[in-house]
Design a protein around this motif. Structure first.
Motif, PDB file in Angstrom:
ATOM      1  N   ARG A  86       0.840  -1.208   0.000  1.00 46.98           N
ATOM      2  CA  ARG A  86       0.000   0.000   0.000  1.00 46.98           C
ATOM      3  C   ARG A  86       0.871   1.254   0.000  1.00 46.98           C
ATOM      4  N   ASN A  87       1.933   1.257   0.805  1.00 47.71           N
ATOM      5  CA  ASN A  87       2.825   2.416   0.863  1.00 47.71           C
ATOM      6  C   ASN A  87       3.662   2.552  -0.404  1.00 47.71           C
ATOM      7  N   LEU A  88       4.174   1.433  -0.908  1.00 55.24           N
ATOM      8  CA  LEU A  88       5.034   1.469  -2.090  1.00 55.24           C
ATOM      9  C   LEU A  88       4.246   1.862  -3.343  1.00 55.24           C
ATOM     10  N   ALA A  89       2.939   1.669  -3.327  1.00 54.02           N
ATOM     11  CA  ALA A  89       2.117   2.049  -4.486  1.00 54.02           C
ATOM     12  C   ALA A  89       2.097   3.553  -4.700  1.00 54.02           C
ATOM     13  N   ASP A  90       2.496   4.316  -3.688  1.00 53.13           N
ATOM     14  CA  ASP A  90       2.552   5.775  -3.840  1.00 53.13           C
ATOM     15  C   ASP A  90       3.739   6.223  -4.687  1.00 53.13           C
ATOM     16  N   VAL A  91       4.712   5.345  -4.866  1.00 54.60           N
ATOM     17  CA  VAL A  91       5.905   5.688  -5.654  1.00 54.60           C
ATOM     18  C   VAL A  91       5.580   5.459  -7.136  1.00 54.60           C
ATOM     19  N   SER A  92       5.685   6.511  -7.926  1.00 50.61           N
ATOM     20  CA  SER A  92       5.277   6.423  -9.337  1.00 50.61           C
ATOM     21  C   SER A  92       6.061   5.366 -10.101  1.00 50.61           C
ATOM     22  N   SER A  93       7.333   5.209  -9.779  1.00 55.55           N
ATOM     23  CA  SER A  93       8.166   4.241 -10.507  1.00 55.55           C
ATOM     24  C   SER A  93       7.841   2.795 -10.147  1.00 55.55           C
ATOM     25  N   SER A  94       6.979   2.583  -9.159  1.00 55.03           N
ATOM     26  CA  SER A  94       6.666   1.216  -8.738  1.00 55.03           C
ATOM     27  C   SER A  94       5.563   0.592  -9.584  1.00 55.03           C
ATOM     28  N   ARG A  95       4.802   1.394 -10.316  1.00 52.45           N
ATOM     29  CA  ARG A  95       3.621   0.867 -11.001  1.00 52.45           C
ATOM     30  C   ARG A  95       3.963  -0.230 -11.992  1.00 52.45           C
ATOM     31  N   GLU A  96       5.014  -0.028 -12.752  1.00 53.16           N
ATOM     32  CA  GLU A  96       5.429  -1.035 -13.722  1.00 53.16           C
ATOM     33  C   GLU A  96       5.845  -2.323 -13.015  1.00 53.16           C
ATOM     34  N   LYS A  97       6.473  -2.192 -11.853  1.00 51.91           N
ATOM     35  CA  LYS A  97       6.886  -3.370 -11.095  1.00 51.91           C
ATOM     36  C   LYS A  97       5.668  -4.106 -10.531  1.00 51.91           C
ATOM     37  N   PHE A  98       4.658  -3.360 -10.124  1.00 48.11           N
ATOM     38  CA  PHE A  98       3.435  -3.990  -9.639  1.00 48.11           C
ATOM     39  C   PHE A  98       2.787  -4.820 -10.748  1.00 48.11           C
ATOM     40  N   LEU A  99       2.799  -4.285 -11.958  1.00 47.09           N
ATOM     41  CA  LEU A  99       2.148  -4.981 -13.071  1.00 47.09           C
ATOM     42  C   LEU A  99       2.976  -6.178 -13.532  1.00 47.09           C
ATOM     43  N   SER A 100       4.275  -5.965 -13.730  1.00 52.05           N
ATOM     44  CA  SER A 100       5.120  -7.047 -14.244  1.00 52.05           C
ATOM     45  C   SER A 100       5.403  -8.112 -13.191  1.00 52.05           C
ATOM     46  N   GLY A 101       5.358  -7.743 -11.923  1.00 56.11           N
ATOM     47  CA  GLY A 101       5.679  -8.694 -10.857  1.00 56.11           C
ATOM     48  C   GLY A 101       4.509  -9.534 -10.402  1.00 56.11           C
ATOM     49  N   GLY A 102       3.335  -9.313 -10.952  1.00 53.84           N
ATOM     50  CA  GLY A 102       2.181 -10.127 -10.601  1.00 53.84           C
ATOM     51  C   GLY A 102       1.515  -9.741  -9.294  1.00 53.84           C
ATOM     52  N   VAL A 103       1.735  -8.492  -8.835  1.00 55.02           N
ATOM     53  CA  VAL A 103       1.121  -8.063  -7.576  1.00 55.02           C
ATOM     54  C   VAL A 103      -0.396  -7.985  -7.710  1.00 55.02           C
ATOM     55  N   VAL A 104      -0.871  -7.455  -8.836  1.00 57.34           N
ATOM     56  CA  VAL A 104      -2.316  -7.330  -9.043  1.00 57.34           C
ATOM     57  C   VAL A 104      -2.976  -8.708  -8.987  1.00 57.34           C
ATOM     58  N   GLU A 105      -2.391  -9.651  -9.691  1.00 61.08           N
ATOM     59  CA  GLU A 105      -2.920 -11.013  -9.679  1.00 61.08           C
ATOM     60  C   GLU A 105      -2.833 -11.624  -8.279  1.00 61.08           C
ATOM     61  N   GLY A 106      -1.720 -11.379  -7.596  1.00 61.61           N
ATOM     62  CA  GLY A 106      -1.534 -11.927  -6.259  1.00 61.61           C
ATOM     63  C   GLY A 106      -2.552 -11.399  -5.263  1.00 61.61           C
ATOM     64  N   LEU A 107      -2.838 -10.096  -5.319  1.00 62.76           N
ATOM     65  CA  LEU A 107      -3.818  -9.516  -4.400  1.00 62.76           C
ATOM     66  C   LEU A 107      -5.230 -10.022  -4.697  1.00 62.76           C
ATOM     67  N   CYS A 108      -5.520 -10.313  -5.948  1.00 60.94           N
ATOM     68  CA  CYS A 108      -6.825 -10.906  -6.284  1.00 60.94           C
ATOM     69  C   CYS A 108      -6.954 -12.291  -5.667  1.00 60.94           C
ATOM     70  N   LYS A 109      -5.866 -13.059  -5.673  1.00 62.91           N
ATOM     71  CA  LYS A 109      -5.875 -14.367  -5.032  1.00 62.91           C
ATOM     72  C   LYS A 109      -6.081 -14.226  -3.517  1.00 62.91           C
ATOM     73  N   VAL A 110      -5.444 -13.220  -2.955  1.00 62.50           N
ATOM     74  CA  VAL A 110      -5.580 -12.978  -1.521  1.00 62.50           C
ATOM     75  C   VAL A 110      -7.044 -12.686  -1.179  1.00 62.50           C
TER      76      VAL A 110
END
Length: 867
Positions: A451-475
């Motif tokens: 949640r905190n790291l999502a505030d960093v603009s450069s993190s968005r690409e890492k969230f998408l490529s790293g599977g965070v979105v998919e992982g949080l949906c599983k959670v």
């Protein structure tokens, strides 16, 4: 050819069915269907850094503690316990059958066959302690004990015939060097349990730590049989499990290694032991830094150092220091040396303890302790090291709340490390087909850090490529009942879905809309979670038709949204009544919370209604219309501006669909009354609210009953006044209402009487050539107004008719019109759109209006009919 007398004159507000215009979609978007925007829900900053917040749904007994005592005594100097924490099984105790003889083919000594009478005087070896980490008593001596010659320094090594063993006094794991005094007398060992028998003088006996010069190490011990050893799952030697594998620290050191340790590492370690933990913190900091640099430079970190256990014992003894900088430097060494078991958990607790105080954030900015935290998270197993991960990830949660540290963590791979941990935990839950409570404790920290790291603009690409979105949906699937995890996840999604690419990625996750609706039903009365889920759904449905379809197709999706709507509307009304009686500040804050939920859920409904497939279904919902009008009747626009505006925008979207089942079209006067009431309140105060009302009136006035009602309320005069606003959008929606009102002959005189013709000419002159949609709307008002024209001069006025004719001729000239409308800086696609609007929207109505004026030109005004 005479026109067909049966053909009824068609007003311009009815679009021709056989002549679709290329700008229809743009026109409709401007006048009617619109997605709504809103601000992201306020996320309060954690004032107190705690592992689990005070509002956590977890019982204290089911979660690791946020507060604990921690010092040097909690660390095990041997670092030899298996990662799992299970204790080793003691060896079986049997009688010794005679003296030991040496097996020349093996380094293991085997007993001689027993001789007659050999059992006389034999005794059992001492029973090993139940705790394998407790040293065995040194009383007595075993068979084959030989005297050992010790060097004068703890850091010196023997040369010929030396073997390296483990000191079994004090803490397990301290390496000692034993040397045979007689080359023909090899050391022999007895079956004495998991502990070797050695004589050793403790650190305290040597005077270390009292600030005095450390005397030479004095000790003597017998060479005894080494206990069986085996490698743990992280590669460290363990006592009591077999002797096939040994750690690097168990191997004999080369003369070069001995010399390097004696010259470079040993002095640092010895001086650190001799310093006061409270008085000499600055010097300890310097020494710790130097020690880390040497170990790193010589590739002696991890488990590569032969004296690793001795270094760790020294560092552990200094952990009662109070200076945060010193503690972090020592923790960095411990983490870098890859400790395991309780030591790993405790060092993670140590870092967590330092990170709890935001005054220490600067210490994490310096050095590379963040690198080791990230590396530790990547290397640990979430099942066997669950508690260590809770505190390690918890530290990142605190630190990522500092934007400078959050940016640094993103650069150091923090998002990727958390993503891999998230994926591993989800995989384990999937394999076991149930949610792990231990991993749930980790997830509370992990989702908060994300949640905190999502505030960093450069993190968005890492969230998408790293599977965070998919992982949080599983959670969301496994931990839907856990409000702590769901709140953090919804906060992360509320930040990510501010961006279109993240909205697209989330919409494509199978089952995500089902999960979101389940959360709304499951946690209906947790407004902090509900408001964020609704905000996320609003973001997803704002621009994505696929998302609208997927959400609405979920069973009872509209019922769920209306349930949230009704629940928080009733809560808000009740709380408002209480606050009006007592003016309680707490109740006023609660009203604000409830209202924020209403804003977000209404936005979802409005965005869904944009879809031409979904809109008619929502428009036909009587409960939905009832709730919308209920808000207008109970909310004051001045104090609930955003909510009222969203309600009116939603009604506008729904009124766009004139289907037979439409709830709005079934009760148009009821809707018109509510909106007119709002318009009277904001007539000169809130132009945005005026625009929203006018948009709805533009749709409702397609019905004659509504036109008659609004005409009596002098809505025509209000719309004519708005033509002077100077705002293109205000003028546009005012024209929309006037187009419909001028369809009725009895209402037309008001336009000329109130100066509307002159004002429309000014609009056409000022804005027409740069806004062909607005120019078309002006022409449509004048066309409907002149429906019963006999003379252009009588209808528009003498100078007005002439000016209108000349202006239309000029605007219908393509070369002249495009010369003004487009410029060299426009992209080719934009230039084509502008030309398309001119040709499709403006030209048809303008050319017909011009023909009507020219064909009714006369210098004489018709006589009034006799009374």
């Amino acid at each position: 050819m005479e026109p067909n007398k049966k053909t009824k004159e068609r007003p311009f507000y009815e679009a021709p069915s056989n002549l679709p215009t290329s700008s229809k979609i743009i026109n409709e978007a401007r006048t009617s269907l619109r997605s709504l925007k809103t601000k992201r829900p306020f996320t309060p900053r954690d004032e107190n850094r705690t592992l689990f917040g005070p509002s956590s749904s977890r019982a204290p007994e089911n979660r690791p503690p946020s507060a604990f005592s921690l010092g040097a005594r909690h660390f095990d100097g041997s670092d030899s316990r298996p990662v799992s924490g299970t204790r080793l099984t003691p060896l079986e105790h049997t009688r010794v059958h005679g003296p030991l003889i040496e097996d020349k083919t093996s380094s293991i000594h085997t007993p001689k066959p027993p001789l007659v009478g050999d059992f006389e005087g034999q005794v059992l070896p001492p029973k090993p302690p139940s705790d394998p980490n407790r040293p065995v008593s040194r009383k007595g001596s075993g068979h084959g004990r030989s005297r050992l010659q010790h060097s004068n320094s703890v850091d010196s090594f023997s040369t010929a015939g030396e073997v390296t063993g483990r000191s079994r006094t004090g803490s397990i794991g301290e390496e000692c060097t034993i040397k045979e005094t007689n080359s023909t007398d090899r050391p022999r060992r007895v079956h004495s349990g998991p502990k070797e028998r050695t004589e050793n003088v403790s650190v305290e006996e040597r005077g270390v730590g009292d600030g005095k010069e450390c005397p030479p190490r004095l000790a003597s011990a017998a060479a005894v049989r080494s206990p069986p050893t085996s490698a743990s799952k992280d590669g460290e030697s363990r006592a009591g499990s077999g002797g096939s594998k040994r750690s690097p620290g168990d191997a004999a050191e080369t003369p070069e290694e001995k010399f390097f340790y004696t010259q470079h590492i040993g002095p640092l370690v010895e001086e650190m032991l001799c310093l006061s933990k409270k008085k000499d913190t600055e010097r300890i900091s310097e020494l710790a830094d130097s020690l880390y640099i040497i170990l790193h430079r010589e590739n002696l970190l991890g488990r590569n150092c032969k004296k690793r256990s001795h270094i760790l014992k020294t560092v552990f003894k200094l952990l009662d220091a109070e200076e945060p900088k010193v503690l972090l430097q020592l923790a960095k060494i411990i983490l870098a040396l890859k400790v395991s078991g309780n030591n790993l958990t405790n060092v993670c607790k140590l870092v967590f303890k330092v990170s709890r105080n935001e005054k220490n954030d600067q210490e994490f900015m310096e050095g590379n302790v963040l690198d080791h935290l990230v590396e530790t998270i990547e290397s640990l197993d979430h099942t066997s090291s669950a508690e260590a991960l809770v505190y390690c990830v918890g530290s990142l949660k605190f630190l990522s709340g500092n934007m400078s540290l959050a940016k640094l963590l993103v650069k150091k791979g923090g998002v990727e490390a958390l993503s891999r941990l998230l994926t591993a935990g989800n995989r384990s839950n999937t394999e076991n087909n149930k949610a792990s409570e231990q991993f749930g404790n980790i997830l509370v920290q992990l989702t908060a850090a994300l949640r905190n790291l999502a505030d960093v603009s450069s993190s968005r690409e890492k969230f998408l490529s790293g599977g965070v979105v998919e992982g949080l949906c599983k959670v969301m699937e496994f931990y839907a009942q856990d409000s702590d995890i769901m709140l953090n996840s919804s906060r992360t999604f509320s930040k990510l879905t501010l961006h279109t690419d993240c909205c697209n990625a989330l919409s494509e996750q199978r089952g995500c809309f089902k999960s979101f609706l389940h959360l709304l039903n499951k946690h209906l009365h947790k407004e902090d979670l509900i408001v964020r889920v609704c905000f996320v759904l609003g973001n997803l449905t704002a621009k994505n038709e696929f998302a609208r379809s997927e959400l609405f197709q979920e069973p009872k999706s509209l019922d769920t949204l209306l349930s949230v709507f009704k629940t928080y509307l009733e809560k808000g009304i009740k709380t408002t009544e209480k606050s009006n009686e007592g003016e309680d500040a707490k109740e006023i804050r609660e009203v604000s919370k409830y209202e924020d939920v209403l804003i977000k859920v209404v936005r979802v409904i409005a965005n869904l209604s944009i879809s031409e497939d979904i809109g008619p279904f929502i428009a036909s919902s009587q409960p939905c219309l009832h709730l919308l009008l209920n808000v207008l009747d109970n909310k004051d626009e001045s104090s609930s501006e955003e909510l009222v505006l969203n309600i009116m925008a939603t009604i506008n979207n729904l009124s766009f669909y004139p289907v037979k089942t439409s709830a709005i079209m079934a009760k148009p006067i009821l809707v018109a009354e509510s909106l007119f009431h709002i318009m009277k309140l904001v007539l000169t105060q809130n132009m945005e609210a005026m625009i929203e009302c006018a948009r709805v009136f533009g749709n409702l006035t397609r019905q004659k009953t509504v036109r008659d009602y609004l005409y009596k309320k002098k809505i025509c005069e209000v719309m004519i006044t708005l033509l002077d606003s100077g705002s293109r959008e205000v003028v546009y929606v005012a024209c929309g209402v006037l187009i419909n009102m001028m369809a009725d002959e009895e209402k037309r005189p008001v336009l000329k009487r109130e100066g509307g013709v002159n004002k429309l000419l000014e609009v056409l002159r000022d804005f027409g050539k740069t806004d062909w949609q607005l120019a078309s709307m002006v022409c449509q008002v004048l066309w409907n107004y002149s429906g019963k024209i006999n003379s252009a001069n009588a209808c528009f006025g003498d100078p007005q008719a002439q000016e209108l004719s000349e202006l239309l001729v000029e605007m219908l000239d393509e070369e002249a019109a495009m010369d003004v409308s487009v410029n060299d800086e426009m992209e080719e696609e934009v230039r084509c759109i502008v030309h398309d609007m001119w040709k499709a929207d403006f030209c048809p109505v303008a050319s017909q209006l011009l023909h009507r004026i020219d064909s009714h030109q006369s210098k004489f005004e018709p006589l009034e009919p006799p009374p």
